[in-house]
Write an enzyme that holds these catalytic residues in place. Sequence first.
Site, PDB file in Angstrom:
ATOM      1  N   GLU A 120      -5.327   1.035   2.707  1.00 17.43           N
ATOM      2  CA  GLU A 120      -5.051  -0.059   3.641  1.00 17.43           C
ATOM      3  C   GLU A 120      -5.109   0.425   5.080  1.00 17.43           C
ATOM      4  OE1 GLU A 120      -2.859  -2.950   6.145  1.00 17.43           O
ATOM      5  OE2 GLU A 120      -2.428  -0.824   5.869  1.00 17.43           O
ATOM      6  N   GLU A 121      -4.631   1.644   5.299  1.00 20.02           N
ATOM      7  CA  GLU A 121      -4.530   2.167   6.659  1.00 20.02           C
ATOM      8  C   GLU A 121      -5.852   2.711   7.197  1.00 20.02           C
ATOM      9  OE1 GLU A 121      -2.141   1.640   8.480  1.00 20.02           O
ATOM     10  OE2 GLU A 121      -0.225   1.723   7.442  1.00 20.02           O
ATOM     11  N   ASP A 168      -0.522   4.263   0.896  1.00 20.33           N
ATOM     12  CA  ASP A 168      -1.048   5.203   1.890  1.00 20.33           C
ATOM     13  C   ASP A 168      -0.317   5.052   3.219  1.00 20.33           C
ATOM     14  OD1 ASP A 168      -2.325   2.643   2.009  1.00 20.33           O
ATOM     15  OD2 ASP A 168      -3.863   3.464   3.332  1.00 20.33           O
ATOM     16  N   ASP A 224       6.535   1.572   6.966  1.00 19.06           N
ATOM     17  CA  ASP A 224       5.170   1.087   6.704  1.00 19.06           C
ATOM     18  C   ASP A 224       4.506   1.910   5.613  1.00 19.06           C
ATOM     19  OD1 ASP A 224       2.796  -0.261   6.918  1.00 19.06           O
ATOM     20  OD2 ASP A 224       2.209   0.623   8.827  1.00 19.06           O
ATOM     21  N   HIS A 271       0.830  -1.209   0.000  1.00 22.44           N
ATOM     22  CA  HIS A 271       0.000   0.000   0.000  1.00 22.44           C
ATOM     23  C   HIS A 271       0.862   1.256   0.000  1.00 22.44           C
ATOM     24  CE1 HIS A 271       0.621   0.734   4.391  1.00 22.44           C
ATOM     25  NE2 HIS A 271       0.624  -0.584   4.475  1.00 22.44           N
ATOM     26  N   HIS A 280       3.995   3.831  12.664  1.00 20.17           N
ATOM     27  CA  HIS A 280       2.909   4.663  13.203  1.00 20.17           C
ATOM     28  C   HIS A 280       3.392   5.589  14.329  1.00 20.17           C
ATOM     29  CE1 HIS A 280      -0.672   2.079  11.574  1.00 20.17           C
ATOM     30  NE2 HIS A 280       0.378   2.023  10.765  1.00 20.17           N
ATOM     31  N   GLU A 291       4.312  -6.033   4.455  1.00 16.50           N
ATOM     32  CA  GLU A 291       4.040  -5.432   5.763  1.00 16.50           C
ATOM     33  C   GLU A 291       5.260  -5.554   6.683  1.00 16.50           C
ATOM     34  OE1 GLU A 291       1.689  -3.627   6.899  1.00 16.50           O
ATOM     35  OE2 GLU A 291       0.221  -3.818   5.287  1.00 16.50           O
TER      36      GLU A 291
END
EC number: 3.5.1.18
Length: 375
Positions: free
Chosen positions: A133-134, A68, A99, A66, A348, A162
């Site tokens: 995805e997030e 995003d 990520d 992903h 994150h 991931e």
Amino acid sequence: MVCSITKLAQKLISIPSISPKDLGCQDIMIDFLDNLGFEIKKININDTKNFWATRGFGKTLTFAGHTDVVPPGDYKYWNDDPFNPVIKNGLLFGRGSSDMKGALASMLIASERFIKKNPNYEGRLSFLITSDEESSAIDGTKKVIDYLISRKDTIDYCVIGEPCSSSKIGDVIKNGRRGSITANLTIHGIQGHIAYPHLADNPIHKGLPIILKILSIKLDDGNAFFAPTSVNISNIHAGDGINNIIPGSLFVQFNFRFSTETSEKEIKSKFTQILDNNNINYSLNWFFSGNPFITKKGLLIDNITKSIINLNKVKPVLSTDGGTSDGRFIASMNAEIVELGLMNNTIHKSNEYVRISDLEKLAIIYEDIMYRLLT
């Protein structure tokens, strides 16, 4: 000198693609893959960008990921602009570095190297990329999989980038994920003055023993791949902060993370049985995120394990813990699925980073996986 993987990662990180916005990341990837001879199908839905890229024919090895990222949060907690990737002491900083824009760069460079060395490989190499995805994951990989199934297309092996490594690239790989379902429960009472409880009906008092019963639900003992199904409260609210009012309702949000030993239907049945046995006025709605999935040992796990042992001198641990991933959608195609990516220690978080040396290590492993499955 900054290597090609790092430059590509920096280019992607510099784009503030907060989910579900892509803002041009996929254009960079599509141009790169187009130059390698991939056929590209864009599948854009609402605010979400998706694409499916293929090169070759036959058994299909898919790299999924992903573009995003999650929001950076308060900039004051970052040492530098999260979307101005900087290199310090061998570390590349920026939102999405781990990520998972770093892994995307490693995938692309690995495919370029592999194709240059093996232009006439056997089978099909593909990419499935989304920008959703997030966040909701409604218009992303799920919709691409629906499209592929409608065309009777196939994915045999899938590597999702991931970040699941712990202290060394490949020391942990995911061969499955737990299912997730959320219950949004509102227990209705009667609002009133707290000095006259006999004229009201306190939903908190009614709800507390019910909450405890729900938290004590035992659905299964897990199995060789999964821990037992768990339930946790994620949100709870009643009243408006006034100390002399009995609230009219109590809201409680429960999340179940469930194994392959339990179904969505069983969770709902046990939950509603407790509510109905306690003679309360309630309303309930569910949000289903996805079923659990598992890839047992087979060609994909065997070859990824060999690659990691040979190239990074560590035997990977198979794991199914953590949150949900887009693998839950890809699993509907009966593909063998493994998640293999960068470190997850700063994902994150503010000052997210990746070791530049890890970008190269991951690219080498990705290329070796291509070689093992497509030659």
